[in-house]
Structure formats: C-alpha cells, structure tokens
Design an enzyme around this catalytic site. Structure first.
Site, PDB file in Angstrom:
ATOM      1  N   GLU A 235      -9.303  -0.943   6.051  1.00  0.00           N
ATOM      2  CA  GLU A 235      -8.173  -1.298   7.024  1.00  0.00           C
ATOM      3  C   GLU A 235      -8.591  -1.072   8.556  1.00  0.00           C
ATOM      4  OE1 GLU A 235      -4.884   1.201   5.895  1.00  0.00           O
ATOM      5  OE2 GLU A 235      -3.762   0.222   7.313  1.00  0.00           O
TER       6      GLU A 235
ATOM      7  N   GLN B 197       0.919  -1.143   0.251  1.00  0.00           N
ATOM      8  CA  GLN B 197       0.117   0.000  -0.072  1.00  0.00           C
ATOM      9  C   GLN B 197       0.935   1.417  -0.110  1.00  0.00           C
ATOM     10  OE1 GLN B 197      -1.878   0.518   3.586  1.00  0.00           O
ATOM     11  NE2 GLN B 197      -3.460   1.638   2.955  1.00  0.00           N
ATOM     12  N   GLY B 198       0.819   2.086  -1.054  1.00  0.00           N
ATOM     13  CA  GLY B 198       1.772   3.349  -1.141  1.00  0.00           C
ATOM     14  C   GLY B 198       1.061   4.461  -1.039  1.00  0.00           C
ATOM     15  N   TYR B 199       0.783   4.654   0.400  1.00  0.00           N
ATOM     16  CA  TYR B 199       0.093   5.792   0.791  1.00  0.00           C
ATOM     17  C   TYR B 199       0.965   6.881   1.165  1.00  0.00           C
ATOM     18  CZ  TYR B 199      -4.704   3.960   0.260  1.00  0.00           C
ATOM     19  OH  TYR B 199      -5.907   3.461  -0.172  1.00  0.00           O
ATOM     20  N   SER B 200       1.573   6.596   2.397  1.00  0.00           N
ATOM     21  CA  SER B 200       2.344   7.489   3.460  1.00  0.00           C
ATOM     22  C   SER B 200       3.561   7.992   2.530  1.00  0.00           C
ATOM     23  CB  SER B 200       2.500   6.991   4.607  1.00  0.00           C
ATOM     24  OG  SER B 200       1.481   6.653   5.212  1.00  0.00           O
TER      25      SER B 200
ATOM     26  N   SER C 291       4.696  -1.209   4.315  1.00  0.00           N
ATOM     27  CA  SER C 291       4.592  -2.654   4.535  1.00  0.00           C
ATOM     28  C   SER C 291       4.867  -3.421   3.542  1.00  0.00           C
ATOM     29  CB  SER C 291       3.345  -2.903   5.387  1.00  0.00           C
ATOM     30  OG  SER C 291       3.286  -1.897   6.624  1.00  0.00           O
TER      31      SER C 291
HETATM   32  C1  LIG Z   1       3.481  -0.743  11.735  1.00  0.00           C
HETATM   33  C2  LIG Z   1       3.052   0.306  10.568  1.00  0.00           C
HETATM   34  C3  LIG Z   1       2.573  -0.116   9.178  1.00  0.00           C
HETATM   35  C4  LIG Z   1       2.294   1.058   8.154  1.00  0.00           C
HETATM   36  N1  LIG Z   1       2.117   0.400   7.050  1.00  0.00           N
HETATM   37  C5  LIG Z   1       1.891   1.282   6.051  1.00  0.00           C
HETATM   38  C6  LIG Z   1       1.674   0.923   4.789  1.00  0.00           C
HETATM   39  O1  LIG Z   1       1.824  -0.359   4.478  1.00  0.00           O
HETATM   40  N2  LIG Z   1       1.566   2.003   3.812  1.00  0.00           N
HETATM   41  C7  LIG Z   1       1.610   3.008   3.988  1.00  0.00           C
HETATM   42  O2  LIG Z   1       1.273   4.008   3.281  1.00  0.00           O
HETATM   43  N3  LIG Z   1       1.557   3.555   5.294  1.00  0.00           N
HETATM   44  C8  LIG Z   1       1.969   2.851   6.328  1.00  0.00           C
HETATM   45  N4  LIG Z   1       2.037   3.124   7.683  1.00  0.00           N
HETATM   46  C9  LIG Z   1       1.979   4.474   7.776  1.00  0.00           C
HETATM   47  C10 LIG Z   1       0.870   5.045   8.786  1.00  0.00           C
HETATM   48  O3  LIG Z   1      -0.161   5.141   7.954  1.00  0.00           O
HETATM   49  C11 LIG Z   1       1.309   6.512   9.282  1.00  0.00           C
HETATM   50  O4  LIG Z   1       2.725   6.313  10.169  1.00  0.00           O
HETATM   51  C12 LIG Z   1       0.363   7.331  10.201  1.00  0.00           C
HETATM   52  O5  LIG Z   1      -0.683   7.652   9.235  1.00  0.00           O
HETATM   53  C13 LIG Z   1       0.847   8.509  10.785  1.00  0.00           C
HETATM   54  O6  LIG Z   1       1.612   9.255   9.906  1.00  0.00           O
HETATM   55  P1  LIG Z   1       3.239   9.803  10.235  1.00  0.00           P
HETATM   56  O7  LIG Z   1       3.786   8.482  10.622  1.00  0.00           O
HETATM   57  O8  LIG Z   1       3.754  10.611   9.121  1.00  0.00           O
HETATM   58  O9  LIG Z   1       2.832  10.684  11.614  1.00  0.00           O
HETATM   59  P2  LIG Z   1       2.708  12.059  11.761  1.00  0.00           P
HETATM   60  O10 LIG Z   1       1.565  12.448  10.939  1.00  0.00           O
HETATM   61  O11 LIG Z   1       3.884  13.115  11.608  1.00  0.00           O
HETATM   62  O12 LIG Z   1       2.404  12.242  13.225  1.00  0.00           O
HETATM   63  C14 LIG Z   1       3.296  12.528  14.336  1.00  0.00           C
HETATM   64  C15 LIG Z   1       2.433  12.741  15.623  1.00  0.00           C
HETATM   65  O13 LIG Z   1       1.579  13.916  15.232  1.00  0.00           O
HETATM   66  C16 LIG Z   1       0.336  13.669  15.504  1.00  0.00           C
HETATM   67  N5  LIG Z   1      -0.554  14.591  14.582  1.00  0.00           N
HETATM   68  C17 LIG Z   1      -0.438  14.663  13.213  1.00  0.00           C
HETATM   69  N6  LIG Z   1      -1.307  15.342  12.755  1.00  0.00           N
HETATM   70  C18 LIG Z   1      -2.287  15.698  14.035  1.00  0.00           C
HETATM   71  C19 LIG Z   1      -3.478  16.355  14.075  1.00  0.00           C
HETATM   72  N7  LIG Z   1      -4.049  16.996  12.906  1.00  0.00           N
HETATM   73  N8  LIG Z   1      -3.915  16.501  15.089  1.00  0.00           N
HETATM   74  C20 LIG Z   1      -3.530  15.982  16.111  1.00  0.00           C
HETATM   75  N9  LIG Z   1      -2.205  15.198  16.079  1.00  0.00           N
HETATM   76  C21 LIG Z   1      -1.762  15.087  14.975  1.00  0.00           C
HETATM   77  C22 LIG Z   1      -0.035  12.142  15.511  1.00  0.00           C
HETATM   78  O14 LIG Z   1      -1.138  11.642  16.040  1.00  0.00           O
HETATM   79  C23 LIG Z   1       1.374  11.886  15.616  1.00  0.00           C
HETATM   80  O15 LIG Z   1       1.371  11.799  17.223  1.00  0.00           O
HETATM   81  C24 LIG Z   1       2.132   2.254   8.659  1.00  0.00           C
HETATM   82  C25 LIG Z   1       2.740   2.662  10.040  1.00  0.00           C
HETATM   83  C26 LIG Z   1       2.973   1.625  10.882  1.00  0.00           C
HETATM   84  C27 LIG Z   1       3.335   2.316  12.191  1.00  0.00           C
END
Ligand SMILES: Cc1cc2nc3c(=O)[nH]c(=O)nc-3n(C[C@H](O)[C@H](O)[C@H](O)COP(=O)(O)OP(=O)(O)OC[C@H]3O[C@@H](n4cnc5c(N)ncnc54)[C@H](O)[C@@H]3O)c2cc1C
Lengths: 360, 393
Positions: free
Chosen positions: B242, B124-127, B159
């Site tokens: 999801e 899944q290429g989202y983040s 992932s």
């Molecule tokens: C085990 C695991 C598997 C994953 N697998 C995939 C995958 O297969 N494909 C994929 O695309 N992604 C994947 N992800 C990514 C995941 O979707 C993101 O890590 C997640 O959405 C958070 O984004 P970030 O890591 O950029 O954190 P950030 O967005 O930088 O957040 C950092 C902190 O800021 C807080 N924050 C951010 N915005 C706000 C707001 N508006 N209000 C309050 N607090 C806020 C967050 O809650 C967090 O505490 C995976 C992540 C994990 C941990």
C-alpha cells in the site's frame, strides 16, 4: 539502467573521506579557522598526493579525466568534514574553463600545473550572479579594470576572472595592478576575497566569447555548493542522531522522546531525496546538457533550503551544547550558511530556473 | 550512472506506445468499476500483458517474469498518454500480491482471476474506531464454532466497502495472546448475513468510505490467509504494498505541468498568475522538491533493478510525496484567489473543481495508510536506528 554510484565512485568517496578524517580532523580545521591561515598546506599536500586537484582534468594533461558526479562526491566529502581546502574554483571551475574555453597552448600551459596541485586557482564569477557595490570587471585596451567580489578559493596563485560580458580570463596573482583584500565570512574553513584590477594584464580564454561557457561554469559551481551542503547537512544529522542517543534528560535518552525523534525524521526525510537530486544534477552536467542548468538551479536552491533547515534543527537537538564553540557543530552550520549565499541565493536560482523554462 | 533502459526495453516501450495509439480510444475516460467499458479495457490490457503482467497464467495473468523496468515503462507510458492503465483497487494492488505471497493454492485459484478481471471488488477491513494508528489493538473478534468463525465488531474508514463484493479483514482470534500475536486475516463476501455498511461522507463530498458492522457473521473456517494468529505478519506485508503506491512522483509531475498551464492561462487584474513573482517563486520551490523526489524515485528504481539497498530513500517517499502533492494543489488554490474557494456546482469553477478536490483528497492520503507522524516514527526507528517508542504492556 543504473542510477547510483559505481564501485569506483564509492571507493573514491570512501578514500577521500578517510583521508580527510586523518589529515583534517576538526582540531586541524579549528586551527585553520582561528588563525586565519591562508592555506592548510599539509592538508592540501595530502589531497594532492591522491590526485584530487586533477580530478576533472584530461589524462592527457595530467589529470584523472573524471566527471562531475565524482567531483560532487568529493565536494560532499569536503562538506561532511568541513575541510579547510580550496576545491570548487581550484579543482573544478578553473580547470574546466581552461579545458573548455582555452586555446591548445593555454591548456598545455595551465592544466598540468593545476592537475599536479602546483597551482591553486581562485574564481571571480560572482558578478554574473548579481553584482554588488557596483563591482564588475571590464576589458579596456587589452587590460582589466574594476573590481570582483566574493572570489572563491581566494588564497590562490592564479584567478579565473569573468568580465561583465561573461568573457573569461586567467590572471596571475602577482600581476602588476592587481590588489587583493580578504573578506572574512561566517565560514572560516574556506577563503573568500575581493580583487581590484587597475590595468591588469590578463589572458583571454578565447572560447569564452560564447557566453554559454560562463553560464555553464556557474551551474557547475552551484552543483558543487549543493553537494558540499549535502555532506555538511548529513554530518549534522548524523551528529544529532548520535547525540540524541547518549544525552539523558528526565531519566531517558532524549532520542526516545518522540518530539526529538520526529525532528530527526524530518531532517532525514528532507535530506534523503537531496542525495539523488545532487547526483542527478552532477550527472546532468557531464551527460545531459539539455537538463543541466535547470537541475543546477534547483539543486542549489533546494539544498540551500534543506541545508538551512537541518543546520538549525540539528543545532536545536543538541540544546545549549549546539550553540557553544565546544562541540564545533557551528562549523557545519556556517559551511551550509556560506554555500547558501554563494553564486546566487536560493531565490535567484529559482528565478533563473523559471527563466530557463520560459516562465518569466 | 546510466539512465537508459537499453534497446530491448526501448523496443518494449515502442510496442506499448503503438498499442496505446491504436487502442487508447477504447479506454474508459473515468474509472467506473462495474462499467462494461472498464471491464473490457481491463481484459484487453491483460491479454496484451499490460495488466496482470507478472501474475502466473494459471491464475489468469499474463505470466511474464517479473521485470521492474517493464513495469516502470508501462506506468510511464500510460501516464504520459493520460490513458487509464486499468484497474488499481485494493484487491489488485494489495490483495493479489499478498495471496501470491501467503495464499494457499486453492485461494489463489479462487480469488486472483476474478479480482484481476474486475469481477471481484475488495475492501480492506483494518481500521476500527479505537484502532487506527495503533492498529494492533483492534477488537473485532472471531470465535471458532465448528467449521465456521463467528465474527462480531466494527470497522471504520473502509474505502469502497459499499461497492465491494468481498472484504479482507483483520480479526482477533486469540484473545489471550499478546496483541500482535492474536490477529488473523480473514476473507469473506460482503453479502454474508450480519454485515451492515453505513456510508461516511468525506470532506471531498463523496461517500467513498464507510463504517462496517459485524453481527454474528459466519465465515467458513478455511477463509483465512496464513495461519491462525499470523494476521499481523500478513497485514504488514500488505501495508508495504500500500505505502509503495502512495506519493508516486510521476503523478506529481503530471499535476505540476497542469499547474504551470493553469498559471499561464489565468489572469488577475489582467496579469497572468505566472507573472506574479511570489507565486512563481512558490511554483519553483515545489518544482525543486519534486525533482528531488523524481531523482529519489530513479534511485529506488535502480536499487530494485540492481538489488542494492536504498533503505532510507524508500522510507521517506510516503511522507514527503503526499505532503508535496497537497502543497502543490494548495498553490493552485491560492493562485486562483476567490475562485480557489469555489466548489462543485458553482459557475466560475476551473477544471471541474479538480484542484479543490485533490487539495482535500491528498490531506486524506497524508493520514491514510499510516499518518505523517507514524511515518516519522518509522523513519526515526527503522531508518535512523533511534530508540523505539516505549510500548505499554
Ligand atoms: C482517505 C482514507 C482512506 C482510508 N481507507 C481505509 C481502508 O480502506 N481501510 C482501512 O482499514 N482503513 C482506511 N483508512 C484508515 C487509515 O488507515 C487511518 O485513518 C489511519 O491509519 C489513522 O488512524 P486514525 O484515523 O484512527 O487516527 P489516530 O490513530 O486516532 O490518529 C490521530 C492523530 O494522532 C496521531 N498519533 C496516533 N498515534 C501516534 C503515535 N504513536 N505517535 C504520534 N502521533 C500519533 C496521528 O498521527 C494523528 O495525527 C483510510 C483513511 C483515509 C484518510
């Protein structure tokens, strides 16, 4: 498969809620609480008119013959409206004790009058969940001696009394040798008290020689207190969300600040699963005997935790207003506070849950 | 209130139990995505209708009508028997339902069968590095050049990208549109020239996710699900699938039972952990929360069957369920004392270090699929109707 409320159950909850909104608005409850009225006769009359006292009593004895889920829904309404009414002992514990452990003659004698609301019943069971101040009631020569604390629905005409051995008795409020002393709790919307027995004549409910009856009653009481907390906590959450939607600071409604939104979301996230837990626990009392006590312990303990969290957090969301008497928010806070302590603290209920599973 | 599923469903359950009893030994003990045993088991499950049950036959499924209670019975019985219920990757759990919803006939025919049979593994290429919670600000872009899109940019936290054959990917195709309207949903093979996968090691100690770099990656024009610019809608539908997977209370129940066993088995100073009243109190607290979530789950199941709303009850599951699970594993670690801090490779380790691994893994699940804070925003805004976050232009 249907885990949810039937149309009739929803209707019941709605009509009780409407009735309480009409007959027991906060202004009425305030008068009851501040003047320490023994009973809110007008409110009692209103709920009697729709048959609430006979909710769980068999139809043959003048009741509606409904189950514990219905009773829990009513308890939730009472908590939501901080209603100044006797319910747990009067409408559920005493009738169920007579119905399940009474002789046919006792059932015929007590149940119709309880169902009609002519008699209000209290319940002295607290010693089965931990005796304080050496309290406890004993039977000697066919008469009761001793003391019972934390009697539920205290301003009553008749009491359901548990002895130390967990046998159950019915005692008239005006019986010779019985003296009564009100206990004032933080929650003045319900009455609590102490009974002293000095050779009081009492009617044994013969079925209660089996101690399981008393234990089951405790479970019923716990679920009802959990349900009352559910209603009170939901009301506090709703009030917090509404208040956050109108109060402005820094040129915005405070509900648009994430810190405030997250407090509300945390309350909702904690509370919503409690609704299903309460339904399940109440349903189990009527239909799933093997699970009933365990769920009752956990419903009591878990709602106590979530209730306390919401009581505190919803008050904080209101800022200084929350702490004043002006809004009356504290009535819900205190209602939750009393529920937490009655019929065993959260810790005690959890310890009993562990015992039930053979973990201690 | 009627918690029974009824005789027809109980017959289905009995049939499934018999199947598991007869064939359970053929199931792989651990899921190794490419192992012949895993694939053979998946095929057997599909044939019997225990995997891909409701996927139409023309796409390789079993073709049974959707039935929430049958799906529940299947999940319950495999969990009870502790037998693998087949493959459950992002392709099967998220992409297939999305294709059934938004895909063209040709796309369904091309992708569903091999995905279902485990022959086509997806990531899944989202983040992106600067688009996590604020996913819609993603910058990986695709420019149309004749009959191809040319993709450039970077994804992160992907992932299984190192194992995957294909990626479903969000790219910006309309640079001038408002940020939610400029996104499209592309599918392409990971073997396409210009894709580089670099592993990222997680705190668990595995390289289970990755950074993925795109340099002039050419993707055929028709490899898009939905219309150009509709990607956000498609992506959100998929995120719903999801989040529905995360925080499942039935798995928590199995872990809870394992924790009780651990606390009965382990001793400190000759006293069983379960006999320590403070630990027992924590255990019971967790059980209370777990039972509340299980009852909530029954409520959701029933709402699904009877088509009644249970909105807030559904919105809280991911947040509460993943946090509860993390705390459950944390209790095991606390109860184990020093042994709770040991990890893979150490003597004295209990249960192969699963407690430590899950404790860390569930921290990941609290973050992944939308962080706890984002879930709270959703609960407050959609569940409680509170004002939306002010959006910057
Ligand atoms: C085990 C695991 C598997 C994953 N697998 C995939 C995958 O297969 N494909 C994929 O695309 N992604 C994947 N992800 C990514 C995941 O979707 C993101 O890590 C997640 O959405 C958070 O984004 P970030 O890591 O950029 O954190 P950030 O967005 O930088 O957040 C950092 C902190 O800021 C807080 N924050 C951010 N915005 C706000 C707001 N508006 N209000 C309050 N607090 C806020 C967050 O809650 C967090 O505490 C995976 C992540 C994990 C941990």
């Amino acid at each position: 498969m249907d885990f949810g409320l039937s149309e009739q159950q929803t209707l019941l909850a709605d009509s009780v809620s409407r009735l309480l909104a009409d007959h027991a608005p906060l202004t009425r409850t305030r008068r009851f609480a501040e003047q320490l009225e023994a009973r809110a006769e007008d409110v009692w009359q209103a709920v009697t008119d729709i048959g609430l006292p006979g909710l769980v009593i068999d139809e043959a004895h003048g009741g509606s013959g409904l189950g514990m889920l219905e009773a829990a829904l009513v308890a939730e309404c009472l908590g939501r409206h901080v209603a100044p009414l006797p319910f747990v002992a009067t409408a559920v514990l005493a009738p169920l004790a007579v119905q399940c452990a009474g002789s046919p003659a006792q059932r015929a004698e007590w149940l119709p009058r309880l169902a009609s609301g002519a008699l209000v019943a209290g319940a002295a069971l607290a010693e089965l969940c931990g005796a304080r101040e050496d309290a406890g009631v004993r039977l000697e020569g066919g008469r009761l001696f001793g003391r019972a604390l934390f009697v539920l629905d205290f301003e009553a005409d008749v009491y359901l009394v548990a002895s130390r051995e967990a046998r159950l008795f019915m005692v008239h409020a005006d019986a010779a040798g019985l003296s009564r002393q009100a206990l004032i709790s933080i929650d003045r919307t319900r009455r609590l008290g102490e009974l002293r027995f000095d050779g009081v004549a009492a009617e044994l409910l013969p079925g209660s020689d089996d101690a399981r009856h008393a234990r089951t009653l405790i479970a019923h009481g716990r679920v009802l207190h959990a349900a009352d907390t559910l209603g009170a906590a939901q009301a506090m959450l709703d009030m917090a969300v509404a208040y956050a939607g109108t109060r402005e600071q820094f040129g915005r409604v405070i509900g648009s600040f994430q810190a405030v939104k997250h407090l509300c979301a945390e309350m909702a996230a904690a509370l919503e699963p409690c609704r299903a837990l309460t339904w399940y626990a109440a349903h189990a009392l009527s239909a799933l005997p093997a699970e009933a006590e365990l769920y009752a312990c956990h419903a009591k303990a878990h709602l106590a935790e979530v209730g306390s969290f919401i009581a505190r957090t919803a008050t904080e969301v209101h800022g200084g207003m929350g702490f004043t008497d002006l809004l009356g928010l504290h009535y819900w806070f205190k209602r939750i506070g009393l529920n937490r302590q009655l019929l065993g603290s959260a810790e005690r209920a959890r310890e009993e849950a562990a015992q039930l599973q053979g973990l201690c | 209130m009627d918690l029974s599923f009824g005789p027809a469903y109980e017959a289905f359950r009995a049939q499934l139990r018999a199947f598991i009893e007869q064939h359970g030994h053929e199931a792989p003990e651990r899921v190794d995505l490419r192992a012949p045993r895993t694939l053979a088991w998946q095929q057997e499950l599909i044939e019997h209708g225990y995997a891909g049950r409701t996927i139409p036959r023309e796409y390789g499924g079993h073709g049974a009508p959707p039935d929430i209670l049958e799906a529940r019975i299947i999940a319950e019985e495999f969990a009870r028997a502790q037998v693998s219920p087949g493959l459950a990757g992002q392709g099967i759990k998220m992409l297939i339902p999305t294709l059934l919803h938004f895909g063209s006939e040709a796309q369904r025919r091309q992708f569903i069968r091999p995905t279902l049979y485990g022959e086509m593994i997806w990531c899944q290429g989202y983040s992106e590095p600067n688009a996590g919670s604020d996913l819609a600000s993603l910058r990986t872009h695709a420019v149309l050049e004749g009959d191809h899109w040319r993709v450039n940019g970077q994804k992160i936290w992907t992932s299984t990208a190192h194992l995957a054959d294909w990626m479903f990917c969000l790219v910006r195709t309309e640079p001038d549109a408002p940020k939610h309207q400029g996104i499209s949903f592309l599918l392409f093979p990971m073997s396409t020239p210009g894709i580089e996968v670099r592993p990222l090691t997680t705190m668990v100690g595995d390289a289970s996710f990755n950074e993925v770099f795109f340099t002039d990656v050419r993707v055929p024009r028709d490899s898009m699900i939905g219309q150009r610019g509709d990607g956000w809608k498609v992506a959100n539908t998929l995120l719903g699938f999801e989040r529905g997977m995360l925080g499942d209370p039935n798995n928590t129940l199995m872990r809870f039972n394992a924790l009780v066993e651990l606390m009965k088995r382990e001793t400190v100073d000759g006293t069983r952990l379960i006999d320590n009243p403070l630990l027992r109190e924590r255990l019971m607290k967790i059980q209370g929360r777990m039972l509340a979530l299980r009852a909530n789950d029954l409520r959701l199941l029933s709402a699904g069957v009877n088509d009644t709303p249970a909105r807030l009850a559904g919105l809280v599951v991911k947040l509460v369920g993943t946090e509860l699970r993390h705390e459950l594993e944390a209790l095991a670690i606390d109860a184990l004392g020093e042994i709770g801090a040991l990890y893979r490779g150490s003597p004295l380790l209990r249960d192969d270090g699963m407690w430590q691994q899950h404790y860390m893994y569930f921290l990941g699940l609290i973050i992944g699929g939308g962080t706890a804070q984002i879930q709270k925003n959703i609960i407050a805004e959609r569940g409680l109707g509170m004002p939306r976050e002010p959006k910057l232009a």
